[in-house]
Design a protein around this motif. Sequence first.
Motif, PDB file in Angstrom:
ATOM      1  N   VAL A  17      25.711  30.019  54.170  1.00 62.35           N
ATOM      2  CA  VAL A  17      25.947  29.861  52.903  1.00 62.35           C
ATOM      3  C   VAL A  17      26.486  30.825  52.113  1.00 62.35           C
ATOM      4  N   LEU A  18      25.476  31.858  52.276  1.00 66.50           N
ATOM      5  CA  LEU A  18      25.631  33.282  51.480  1.00 66.50           C
ATOM      6  C   LEU A  18      26.772  33.920  51.990  1.00 66.50           C
ATOM      7  N   GLY A  19      27.346  33.987  53.421  1.00 68.48           N
ATOM      8  CA  GLY A  19      28.427  34.418  53.725  1.00 68.48           C
ATOM      9  C   GLY A  19      29.627  33.821  53.433  1.00 68.48           C
ATOM     10  N   THR A  20      29.797  32.393  53.229  1.00 65.58           N
ATOM     11  CA  THR A  20      30.954  31.724  52.764  1.00 65.58           C
ATOM     12  C   THR A  20      31.175  31.918  51.249  1.00 65.58           C
ATOM     13  N   ALA A  21      30.004  31.897  50.703  1.00 67.43           N
ATOM     14  CA  ALA A  21      30.173  31.923  49.029  1.00 67.43           C
ATOM     15  C   ALA A  21      30.568  33.261  48.845  1.00 67.43           C
ATOM     16  N   ILE A  22      30.394  34.514  49.490  1.00 65.85           N
ATOM     17  CA  ILE A  22      30.689  35.773  49.201  1.00 65.85           C
ATOM     18  C   ILE A  22      32.336  35.932  49.496  1.00 65.85           C
ATOM     19  N   LEU A  23      32.837  35.096  50.352  1.00 60.29           N
ATOM     20  CA  LEU A  23      34.160  35.487  50.819  1.00 60.29           C
ATOM     21  C   LEU A  23      35.336  34.319  50.303  1.00 60.29           C
ATOM     22  N   LEU A  24      34.910  33.235  50.754  1.00 64.13           N
ATOM     23  CA  LEU A  24      35.961  32.146  50.603  1.00 64.13           C
ATOM     24  C   LEU A  24      36.452  31.841  49.268  1.00 64.13           C
ATOM     25  N   PRO A  25      35.566  31.672  48.035  1.00 65.54           N
ATOM     26  CA  PRO A  25      36.281  31.628  46.847  1.00 65.54           C
ATOM     27  C   PRO A  25      37.020  32.682  46.221  1.00 65.54           C
ATOM     28  N   TYR A  26      36.832  34.000  46.588  1.00 69.93           N
ATOM     29  CA  TYR A  26      37.372  35.039  46.226  1.00 69.93           C
ATOM     30  C   TYR A  26      38.699  34.983  46.854  1.00 69.93           C
ATOM     31  N   LEU A  27      38.712  34.769  48.290  1.00 64.63           N
ATOM     32  CA  LEU A  27      39.930  35.012  48.850  1.00 64.63           C
ATOM     33  C   LEU A  27      40.937  33.518  48.631  1.00 64.63           C
ATOM     34  N   MET A  28      40.270  32.338  48.263  1.00 61.14           N
ATOM     35  CA  MET A  28      41.305  31.502  47.920  1.00 61.14           C
ATOM     36  C   MET A  28      41.945  31.611  46.367  1.00 61.14           C
ATOM     37  N   ARG A  29      41.245  32.470  45.628  1.00 56.80           N
ATOM     38  CA  ARG A  29      41.694  32.834  44.378  1.00 56.80           C
ATOM     39  C   ARG A  29      42.938  33.861  44.676  1.00 56.80           C
ATOM     40  N   ASN A  30      42.753  34.669  45.336  1.00 59.38           N
ATOM     41  CA  ASN A  30      43.593  35.607  45.749  1.00 59.38           C
ATOM     42  C   ASN A  30      44.946  35.419  46.378  1.00 59.38           C
ATOM     43  N   ILE A  31      44.738  34.116  47.086  1.00 54.40           N
ATOM     44  CA  ILE A  31      46.031  33.427  47.783  1.00 54.40           C
ATOM     45  C   ILE A  31      46.967  32.912  46.724  1.00 54.40           C
ATOM     46  N   LEU A  32      46.499  32.430  45.643  1.00 52.25           N
ATOM     47  CA  LEU A  32      47.381  31.830  44.474  1.00 52.25           C
ATOM     48  C   LEU A  32      47.449  32.987  43.509  1.00 52.25           C
ATOM     49  N   THR A  33      47.163  34.295  43.530  1.00 49.96           N
ATOM     50  CA  THR A  33      47.378  35.322  42.537  1.00 49.96           C
ATOM     51  C   THR A  33      48.532  36.310  43.294  1.00 49.96           C
ATOM     52  N   ASP A  34      49.377  36.544  42.184  1.00 50.54           N
ATOM     53  CA  ASP A  34      50.548  37.635  42.464  1.00 50.54           C
ATOM     54  C   ASP A  34      49.904  38.722  43.229  1.00 50.54           C
ATOM     55  N   PRO A  35      50.523  39.191  44.156  1.00 49.08           N
ATOM     56  CA  PRO A  35      49.957  40.584  45.010  1.00 49.08           C
ATOM     57  C   PRO A  35      49.718  41.598  44.003  1.00 49.08           C
ATOM     58  N   SER A  36      50.395  41.793  43.177  1.00 53.08           N
ATOM     59  CA  SER A  36      50.336  42.786  41.931  1.00 53.08           C
ATOM     60  C   SER A  36      49.146  42.763  40.973  1.00 53.08           C
ATOM     61  N   GLU A  37      48.648  41.620  41.037  1.00 54.60           N
ATOM     62  CA  GLU A  37      47.539  41.268  40.210  1.00 54.60           C
ATOM     63  C   GLU A  37      46.248  40.900  41.071  1.00 54.60           C
ATOM     64  N   ARG A  38      46.067  41.144  42.048  1.00 56.06           N
ATOM     65  CA  ARG A  38      44.899  40.956  42.830  1.00 56.06           C
ATOM     66  C   ARG A  38      43.646  41.997  42.576  1.00 56.06           C
ATOM     67  N   PHE A  39      43.301  42.283  41.401  1.00 57.94           N
ATOM     68  CA  PHE A  39      42.328  43.178  41.140  1.00 57.94           C
ATOM     69  C   PHE A  39      40.774  42.726  41.202  1.00 57.94           C
ATOM     70  N   ILE A  40      39.835  43.874  41.618  1.00 62.09           N
ATOM     71  CA  ILE A  40      38.802  43.643  41.636  1.00 62.09           C
ATOM     72  C   ILE A  40      38.020  44.667  41.078  1.00 62.09           C
ATOM     73  N   SER A  41      36.810  44.618  40.201  1.00 64.37           N
ATOM     74  CA  SER A  41      36.265  45.746  39.865  1.00 64.37           C
ATOM     75  C   SER A  41      35.290  46.466  41.005  1.00 64.37           C
ATOM     76  N   TYR A  42      34.852  47.598  40.968  1.00 65.76           N
ATOM     77  CA  TYR A  42      34.361  48.428  41.864  1.00 65.76           C
ATOM     78  C   TYR A  42      33.124  47.805  42.005  1.00 65.76           C
ATOM     79  N   VAL A  43      32.327  47.589  40.943  1.00 69.91           N
ATOM     80  CA  VAL A  43      30.995  46.979  41.342  1.00 69.91           C
ATOM     81  C   VAL A  43      31.039  45.701  42.016  1.00 69.91           C
ATOM     82  N   GLU A  44      32.148  44.900  41.811  1.00 68.50           N
ATOM     83  CA  GLU A  44      32.203  43.598  42.390  1.00 68.50           C
ATOM     84  C   GLU A  44      32.702  43.854  44.016  1.00 68.50           C
ATOM     85  N   CYS A  45      33.102  44.902  44.219  1.00 71.34           N
ATOM     86  CA  CYS A  45      33.710  45.412  45.665  1.00 71.34           C
ATOM     87  C   CYS A  45      32.460  45.894  46.292  1.00 71.34           C
TER      88      CYS A  45
END
Length: 313
Positions: free
Chosen positions: A70-98
């Motif tokens: 559950v931990l591993g899935t929650a860390i990656l998949l929601p963020y990955l799904m959001r990025n798939i629908l986001t324009d490549p030039s707007e796939r930002f992430i804060s350093y702390v989140e990274c």
Amino acid sequence: MDNLTFRYSILLMEGLQATNQSKSLAFSLLLIAYIFIMVSNIGILIQISLEKSLHQPMHILFCNLPLNDVLGTAILLPYLMRNILTDPSERFISYVECVMQAYFGHVYGTTCHTILMIMAFDRYVAICNPLRYPTIMTNNMVVKLSAGAWGIALVLVGILISLSVRLSHCRSFIPNHFCDNASLFKLSCESTAINNVYGLTFTVVLLTTSLGSVALTYLRIAIVCFKSKNKATNSKAIKTCSTHLTVYVIMMVSGFVTIFLHRFPELSEQRKLSSIMFHVIPPCLNPIIYGLQAKEIRQGLFKIIYKSKVNTM
């Protein structure tokens, strides 16, 4: 020197190079996998916590596995799904989140090994020392094993990420689909020799310990089963161990494919897909292979389904 001391607060993520036609399909598949992983693993955790008959060392130790999935899935998949629908030039992430994503992502991978190692120990005691099992696998021992599995991962990964966080930045682009330790230290133009040495040592020690302990455990179990003349006991041992071994092999194959593809920079997209599979395939299969094959868990699940049907009638 000014550039070397600058720390970017916002980073740009490359993400997956999906076409417009495949974005919807990729998003749908990941969403289905995410829902299934969450429902099945959390369902097993709830079932084991509520069913007093499942409050046994084997099942309690197993709880660590769906919790980690559950931990591993929650860390990656929601963020990955959001990025798939986001324009490549707007796939930002804060350093702390990274940093947080990299830390918990590596904790997930490390804990996959440590959890399966303590589960192998439980099977070894149950099969090779069945008479002493109740005195060895006490509640105190279960807590110590579980704490050790998580504690080792949290501390060692903490050191790994800290070595990367200490570095200054000269870049703000991450050529990956999610943050990991390599993504962090590659943002810097400083020497990363210490990071490489610790990272390599960490990986080698983890894999060697994991493979060595599991192999030795099953060798001892095989010897005991070979010497034993009790067919019923041997059959039960094979059934129990085959489940654990199947989960372990799936995890190792998924991880080794990703490590192998790191050696070929031209296969970056294939490497990204394989790393996603590492976060999807084991968490999807673990509840099916391990949870449903355990007789007590399977019976409890059927009981819950039967009750829900009766209540709706």
